[in-house]
Design a protein around this motif. Structure first.
Motif, PDB file in Angstrom:
ATOM      1  N   SER A  57     -17.293  21.662  -8.455  1.00  0.00           N
ATOM      2  CA  SER A  57     -16.367  22.495  -9.224  1.00  0.00           C
ATOM      3  C   SER A  57     -16.296  23.907  -8.642  1.00  0.00           C
ATOM      4  N   GLU A  58     -17.452  24.472  -8.320  1.00  0.00           N
ATOM      5  CA  GLU A  58     -17.489  25.811  -7.717  1.00  0.00           C
ATOM      6  C   GLU A  58     -16.786  25.823  -6.365  1.00  0.00           C
ATOM      7  N   ALA A  59     -17.028  24.779  -5.566  1.00  0.00           N
ATOM      8  CA  ALA A  59     -16.391  24.685  -4.251  1.00  0.00           C
ATOM      9  C   ALA A  59     -14.876  24.584  -4.391  1.00  0.00           C
ATOM     10  N   ARG A  60     -14.423  23.795  -5.357  1.00  0.00           N
ATOM     11  CA  ARG A  60     -12.983  23.630  -5.587  1.00  0.00           C
ATOM     12  C   ARG A  60     -12.341  24.956  -5.995  1.00  0.00           C
ATOM     13  N   GLU A  61     -12.988  25.672  -6.901  1.00  0.00           N
ATOM     14  CA  GLU A  61     -12.456  26.969  -7.332  1.00  0.00           C
ATOM     15  C   GLU A  61     -12.385  27.952  -6.167  1.00  0.00           C
ATOM     16  N   LYS A  62     -13.423  27.972  -5.350  1.00  0.00           N
ATOM     17  CA  LYS A  62     -13.425  28.859  -4.186  1.00  0.00           C
ATOM     18  C   LYS A  62     -12.320  28.467  -3.212  1.00  0.00           C
ATOM     19  N   ARG A  63     -12.143  27.178  -3.007  1.00  0.00           N
ATOM     20  CA  ARG A  63     -11.091  26.682  -2.105  1.00  0.00           C
ATOM     21  C   ARG A  63      -9.706  27.091  -2.605  1.00  0.00           C
ATOM     22  N   ILE A  64      -9.480  26.999  -3.904  1.00  0.00           N
ATOM     23  CA  ILE A  64      -8.195  27.403  -4.483  1.00  0.00           C
ATOM     24  C   ILE A  64      -7.938  28.879  -4.221  1.00  0.00           C
ATOM     25  N   LEU A  65      -8.957  29.719  -4.407  1.00  0.00           N
ATOM     26  CA  LEU A  65      -8.801  31.162  -4.157  1.00  0.00           C
ATOM     27  C   LEU A  65      -8.475  31.436  -2.687  1.00  0.00           C
ATOM     28  N   ILE A  66      -9.136  30.735  -1.787  1.00  0.00           N
ATOM     29  CA  ILE A  66      -8.875  30.912  -0.352  1.00  0.00           C
ATOM     30  C   ILE A  66      -7.431  30.526  -0.023  1.00  0.00           C
ATOM     31  N   LEU A  67      -6.980  29.398  -0.556  1.00  0.00           N
ATOM     32  CA  LEU A  67      -5.612  28.950  -0.295  1.00  0.00           C
ATOM     33  C   LEU A  67      -4.584  29.914  -0.880  1.00  0.00           C
ATOM     34  N   GLN A  68      -4.880  30.475  -2.053  1.00  0.00           N
ATOM     35  CA  GLN A  68      -3.965  31.457  -2.650  1.00  0.00           C
ATOM     36  C   GLN A  68      -3.871  32.702  -1.779  1.00  0.00           C
ATOM     37  N   LYS A  69      -5.002  33.175  -1.258  1.00  0.00           N
ATOM     38  CA  LYS A  69      -4.997  34.355  -0.382  1.00  0.00           C
ATOM     39  C   LYS A  69      -4.215  34.077   0.897  1.00  0.00           C
ATOM     40  N   GLN A  70      -4.413  32.870   1.462  1.00  0.00           N
ATOM     41  CA  GLN A  70      -3.683  32.512   2.678  1.00  0.00           C
ATOM     42  C   GLN A  70      -2.182  32.467   2.420  1.00  0.00           C
ATOM     43  N   SER A  71      -1.787  31.898   1.300  1.00  0.00           N
ATOM     44  CA  SER A  71      -0.363  31.814   0.961  1.00  0.00           C
ATOM     45  C   SER A  71       0.231  33.198   0.778  1.00  0.00           C
ATOM     46  N   LYS A  72      -0.501  34.062   0.107  1.00  0.00           N
ATOM     47  CA  LYS A  72      -0.025  35.431  -0.110  1.00  0.00           C
ATOM     48  C   LYS A  72       0.151  36.151   1.222  1.00  0.00           C
ATOM     49  N   ALA A  73      -0.812  35.991   2.130  1.00  0.00           N
ATOM     50  CA  ALA A  73      -0.720  36.637   3.440  1.00  0.00           C
ATOM     51  C   ALA A  73       0.465  36.095   4.235  1.00  0.00           C
ATOM     52  N   GLU A  74       0.702  34.788   4.157  1.00  0.00           N
ATOM     53  CA  GLU A  74       1.831  34.190   4.858  1.00  0.00           C
ATOM     54  C   GLU A  74       3.157  34.708   4.305  1.00  0.00           C
ATOM     55  N   ILE A  75       3.261  34.826   2.997  1.00  0.00           N
ATOM     56  CA  ILE A  75       4.491  35.342   2.373  1.00  0.00           C
ATOM     57  C   ILE A  75       4.722  36.787   2.796  1.00  0.00           C
ATOM     58  N   GLU A  76       3.652  37.593   2.810  1.00  0.00           N
ATOM     59  CA  GLU A  76       3.781  38.987   3.226  1.00  0.00           C
ATOM     60  C   GLU A  76       4.250  39.092   4.675  1.00  0.00           C
ATOM     61  N   GLU A  77       3.739  38.223   5.546  1.00  0.00           N
ATOM     62  CA  GLU A  77       4.166  38.222   6.946  1.00  0.00           C
ATOM     63  C   GLU A  77       5.641  37.841   7.074  1.00  0.00           C
ATOM     64  N   ILE A  78       6.071  36.865   6.312  1.00  0.00           N
ATOM     65  CA  ILE A  78       7.476  36.457   6.334  1.00  0.00           C
ATOM     66  C   ILE A  78       8.360  37.603   5.863  1.00  0.00           C
ATOM     67  N   LEU A  79       7.965  38.257   4.791  1.00  0.00           N
ATOM     68  CA  LEU A  79       8.754  39.380   4.263  1.00  0.00           C
ATOM     69  C   LEU A  79       8.831  40.535   5.262  1.00  0.00           C
ATOM     70  N   LYS A  80       7.753  40.804   5.965  1.00  0.00           N
ATOM     71  CA  LYS A  80       7.729  41.871   6.962  1.00  0.00           C
ATOM     72  C   LYS A  80       8.642  41.547   8.142  1.00  0.00           C
ATOM     73  N   SER A  81       8.739  40.261   8.483  1.00  0.00           N
ATOM     74  CA  SER A  81       9.520  39.866   9.655  1.00  0.00           C
ATOM     75  C   SER A  81      11.020  39.830   9.398  1.00  0.00           C
ATOM     76  N   LYS A  82      11.423  39.861   8.153  1.00  0.00           N
ATOM     77  CA  LYS A  82      12.841  39.788   7.814  1.00  0.00           C
ATOM     78  C   LYS A  82      13.448  41.190   7.747  1.00  0.00           C
ATOM     79  N   ALA A  83      14.600  41.311   8.324  1.00  0.00           N
ATOM     80  CA  ALA A  83      15.338  42.584   8.236  1.00  0.00           C
ATOM     81  C   ALA A  83      16.295  42.479   7.057  1.00  0.00           C
ATOM     82  N   TRP A  84      15.866  42.924   5.928  1.00  0.00           N
ATOM     83  CA  TRP A  84      16.662  42.823   4.713  1.00  0.00           C
ATOM     84  C   TRP A  84      17.692  43.875   4.759  1.00  0.00           C
TER      85      TRP A  84
END
Length: 146
Positions: free
Chosen positions: A119-146
């Motif tokens: 259970s602890e490992a699963r919760e930690k894994r979810i947090l890691i995946l959320q951080k990775q997704s957030k970083a990927e979204i931020e990179e996509i937003l930075k790369s777009k010329a709005w």
């Protein structure tokens, strides 16, 4: 009634009876278990499937648990790995932790303790995946010329 833990687990141990029995006990509690009896098989499975936790025996013939841990970490640095052993030693537990194991449990494993660690490992894994997704979204937003 015990709450069911929804997690995808890779169980790796060369003792087939142990794997079969522990798999059944975990599946009865709502986990989806994939089993392997060899380190090389575990490495291949971990490359192909994202697991919430990997439960890995230390002492296996051929590729032992420490080498399996090393190889899984090469391609999956965020894998949540729980080591199991019937032959605990301070040296092997320290080595496993240095290589990135999240925890180290002795056989015979207490099912309640193992479920807590999963259970602890699963919760930690979810947090890691959320951080990775957030970083990927931020990179996509930075790369777009709005």
């Amino acid at each position: 009634m015990e709450q069911q833990l929804k997690a995808k687990v890779l169980l790796v141990d060369d003792e087939e009876d142990f794997v079969a029995n522990l798999s059944k006990r975990l599946e009865m509690r709502g986990l989806k278990v994939t089993a392997a009896t060899r380190g090389a098989d575990a490495v291949n499975l971990a490359d192909d499937i994202q697991f919430d936790a990997i439960i890995l025996d230390l002492a296996m013939p051929g590729m032992d648990g420490l080498e399996t841990l090393r190889r899984i970490r090469e391609h999956n640095p965020d894998a949540e790995i729980i080591m199991l052993t019937g032959h605990a030693s301070i040296k092997s537990s320290i080595e496993a932790m240095k290589l990135g194991a999240e925890d180290y449990l002795e056989k015979p494993v207490d099912i309640g303790e193992l479920l807590k660690k999963i259970s602890e490992a699963r919760e930690k894994r979810i947090l890691i995946l959320q951080k990775q997704s957030k970083a990927e979204i931020e990179e996509i937003l930075k790369s777009k010329a709005w």
